[in-house]
Motif scaffolding. Sequence first.
Motif, PDB file in Angstrom:
ATOM      1  N   UNK A 152      13.861  -5.506-121.274  1.00 17.74           N
ATOM      2  CA  UNK A 152      12.478  -5.035-121.181  1.00 17.74           C
ATOM      3  C   UNK A 152      11.547  -6.208-121.474  1.00 17.74           C
ATOM      4  N   UNK A 153      10.743  -6.551-120.480  1.00 12.58           N
ATOM      5  CA  UNK A 153       9.750  -7.620-120.648  1.00 12.58           C
ATOM      6  C   UNK A 153       8.383  -6.986-120.904  1.00 12.58           C
ATOM      7  N   UNK A 154       7.742  -7.361-121.996  1.00 10.80           N
ATOM      8  CA  UNK A 154       6.391  -6.864-122.290  1.00 10.80           C
ATOM      9  C   UNK A 154       5.413  -8.041-122.261  1.00 10.80           C
ATOM     10  N   UNK A 155       4.318  -7.864-121.540  1.00 10.86           N
ATOM     11  CA  UNK A 155       3.282  -8.894-121.485  1.00 10.86           C
ATOM     12  C   UNK A 155       2.399  -8.738-122.733  1.00 10.86           C
ATOM     13  N   UNK A 156       2.525  -9.674-123.682  1.00  9.12           N
ATOM     14  CA  UNK A 156       1.732  -9.590-124.916  1.00  9.12           C
ATOM     15  C   UNK A 156       0.650 -10.690-124.950  1.00  9.12           C
ATOM     16  N   UNK A 157       0.277 -11.174-123.758  1.00 14.85           N
ATOM     17  CA  UNK A 157      -0.721 -12.258-123.667  1.00 14.85           C
ATOM     18  C   UNK A 157      -2.033 -11.875-124.340  1.00 14.85           C
ATOM     19  N   UNK A 158      -2.515 -10.639-124.071  1.00 14.93           N
ATOM     20  CA  UNK A 158      -3.800 -10.205-124.625  1.00 14.93           C
ATOM     21  C   UNK A 158      -3.728 -10.138-126.154  1.00 14.93           C
ATOM     22  N   UNK A 159      -2.569  -9.649-126.677  1.00 18.41           N
ATOM     23  CA  UNK A 159      -2.371  -9.565-128.119  1.00 18.41           C
ATOM     24  C   UNK A 159      -2.419 -10.961-128.743  1.00 18.41           C
ATOM     25  N   UNK A 160      -1.737 -11.927-128.111  1.00 22.13           N
ATOM     26  CA  UNK A 160      -1.723 -13.313-128.608  1.00 22.13           C
ATOM     27  C   UNK A 160      -3.130 -13.905-128.584  1.00 22.13           C
TER      28      UNK A 160
END
Length: 266
Positions: free
Chosen positions: A27-35
């Motif tokens: 499972x790949x989660x895009x956490x760019x916004x969180x970072x």
Amino acid sequence: GATSKHLQLRSSPLKSHDGTRNGTVLVFSDISRLKELESHRRDFVANVSHELRTPLTSIQGFAETLLTAEITDPEERRRFIKIIHRHAARLGSIIEDLLALSRIERGTEGQAIELSKMDVRSTVRSAIEMCEDRAQGLDIEIDCECEDEAVAAINAPLLEQAVVNLIDNAIKYSERGKHILVKVVPSPQDVRIIVLDHGIGITRKHLPRLFERFYRVDKARSRERGGTGLGLSIVKHVCLAHRGQVDVQSEPGKGSTFTIVLPTPH
């Protein structure tokens, strides 16, 4: 770079009912916004610490000098006290702006900010009046183009503060003798309040971060002219409280145009 992404990877073995491993689920989660938000929070903490430490260091330094040094010249003592007073006033301004931001944000989230249908022109004119003395001191003329009625749902004191902040910035970054234009442009969809200056302008790389707390394009000039680094952030949050937005267009050497967009009530 600007397009880099942060991905979080989770893997779990895929087993059949008898316990045999058939494969793996990834499972790949895009956490760019969180970072990005974490980075902005770190920047904010570092910036607020720096902004408060600078005047505080001066206050402590000059107070210690007054306490420990034998300063008999009353003029010299008076000069030191004036410096302490100036830095204390600066601390007060930063804290007042931080509290204002916090109040606006809390009010927006709790929908406690009252909006009333009214013609925005009187609010804009009173914002211009508040800035006129400062502008005249620098031979800067503020022209107003607001002939047509422009009705929006507004909180007049908050909107006035936002327009004052924009005009104040336009004055701060204009040379002596320049003109500033404030326009109110109504349309069926929205009311636009435009503050246009012919000042030093802003390079493109700064524009995306311009409305962040304590983000400064020209640190020395902004502090020297009394800026807290929070003015545009307050403008942005006032616009959000009005369910509107603020946009900026700018070119170095040609000036800047800030536009507050307020939705027309239906």
